[in-house]
Motif scaffolding. Structure first.
Motif, PDB file in Angstrom:
ATOM      1  N   SER A  23     -43.886 -25.350  22.876  1.00  0.00           N
ATOM      2  CA  SER A  23     -45.160 -25.044  22.205  1.00  0.00           C
ATOM      3  C   SER A  23     -45.789 -26.335  21.671  1.00  0.00           C
ATOM      4  O   SER A  23     -45.108 -27.168  21.065  1.00  0.00           O
ATOM      5  CB  SER A  23     -44.945 -24.032  21.065  1.00  0.00           C
ATOM      6  OG  SER A  23     -43.959 -24.501  20.173  1.00  0.00           O
TER       7      SER A  23
ATOM      8  N   ALA B 294     -48.987 -18.175  13.366  1.00  0.00           N
ATOM      9  CA  ALA B 294     -48.143 -19.391  13.402  1.00  0.00           C
ATOM     10  C   ALA B 294     -48.818 -20.587  12.747  1.00  0.00           C
ATOM     11  O   ALA B 294     -48.184 -21.636  12.565  1.00  0.00           O
ATOM     12  CB  ALA B 294     -47.784 -19.713  14.847  1.00  0.00           C
TER      13      ALA B 294
ATOM     14  N   ARG C  15     -49.283 -26.339  14.306  1.00  0.00           N
ATOM     15  CA  ARG C  15     -49.086 -25.762  15.622  1.00  0.00           C
ATOM     16  C   ARG C  15     -50.457 -25.710  16.286  1.00  0.00           C
ATOM     17  O   ARG C  15     -51.472 -25.500  15.620  1.00  0.00           O
ATOM     18  CB  ARG C  15     -48.520 -24.348  15.481  1.00  0.00           C
ATOM     19  CG  ARG C  15     -47.071 -24.306  14.967  1.00  0.00           C
ATOM     20  CD  ARG C  15     -47.006 -24.414  13.458  1.00  0.00           C
ATOM     21  NE  ARG C  15     -45.659 -24.360  12.936  1.00  0.00           N
ATOM     22  CZ  ARG C  15     -44.988 -23.249  12.684  1.00  0.00           C
ATOM     23  NH1 ARG C  15     -45.528 -22.082  12.993  1.00  0.00           N
ATOM     24  NH2 ARG C  15     -43.763 -23.261  12.182  1.00  0.00           N
TER      25      ARG C  15
END
Ligand code: 6PG
Length: 249
Positions: free
Chosen positions: A177, A81, A73
């Motif tokens: 994202s 995350a 990520r």
């Protein structure tokens, strides 16, 4: 392709840790290194914690291990995350592996920059391959399976699915994202590819990937077809619950 079905999530993590230690020993003996691309998300956490335990850690030739990620990520390493951050907390900081052997994706950088930097890491890995290889050849690529059939950060109907000439791309999750993912050529060049899938929530998608119509654009995990390597599904009973008995073996 082979399928192993374990009674529950703990047994799955134990078996996967055993197989990972064996794979690391074999690769280190045969080629002097064990290059592994780790997966992110929740499922592999139990495996990562397991390989930090002495019973496995002492069997893994950490000096020969080269850690990479199948995806990341686009967040800093201390963000909850972060796939790197999860692995660091679960095992990396508990085992004797050199920082230089940890090739994390620079999630804190702008995505395009992070993808380019990671591409360079993967090209350097390709250059180590004997005989020479255009592609980086991982000894093991660990993958998870998303509820929508994604794997790594290769999401349904994403442009990333068609990328052949790059090893790492900046892409996005359905929620927008930003992510960095390796591409299919890298995954499919690996010597071993393991899907590690646990829990009843994934049972439908496991059956869809293995038994449904072959539509990788909609079910990206179906695009994982190692050219020369061995594909293994490591499942617990809950994740395997909807498999046809003939497929379960
Ligand atoms: C990620 C992963 C992703 C993951 C699946 C399954 O960065 O999230 O690489 O592909 O493996 O989404 O995630 P869970 O294990 O959390 O269900």
């Amino acid at each position: 392709m082979s399928i192993e079905i374990l009674p529950d999530a703990d047994a799955l993590a134990l078996r996967a840790a055993d197989l990972l230690a064996l794979a690391a020993q074999e690769a280190a003996a045969a080629r002097g290194r064990f290059a592994v691309a780790l997966s992110g998300g929740e499922t592999p956490r139990a495996l990562y914690r397991m390989i930090a335990r002495q019973q496995f850690s002492q069997k893994i030739p950490w000096r020969r291990v080269q850690l990479y990620w199948g995806d990341e990520r686009c967040v800093p390493p201390d963000d909850p995350a972060s796939n790197y951050g999860m692995a660091r907390d679960a095992f990396i900081k508990h085992v004797p592996i050199a920082d230089a052997n940890v090739h994390r994706v620079l999630g804190e950088q702008p995505p395009a920059q992070a993808a380019l930097a990671y591409e360079k890491e993967l090209r350097a890995l390709a250059a180590l391959e004997r005989p020479t290889s255009e592609l980086p050849v991982f000894d093991l690529v660990l993958l998870g399976l998303g509820g929508d059939g994604h794997t790594a950060s290769l999401f349904p109907h994403s442009d990333a699915l068609a990328v052949e000439e790059r090893f790492a791309v900046a892409t996005q999750a359905p929620d927008g994202s930003p992510r960095i993912s390796v591409t299919y050529p890298v995954i499919n060049a690996a010597r071993r590819v393991w899907f590690l899938v646990s829990g009843a929530k994934k049972a439908g998608m496991v059956a869809e990937v293995m038994e449904g119509l072959m539509v990788p654009a909609a079910v990206p995990a179906q695009g994982v077809r190692p050219v020369h390597g061995q594909l293994t599904w490591l499942l617990d009973e809950a994740a395997a619950a909807e498999l046809d008995p003939a497929v379960r073996g």
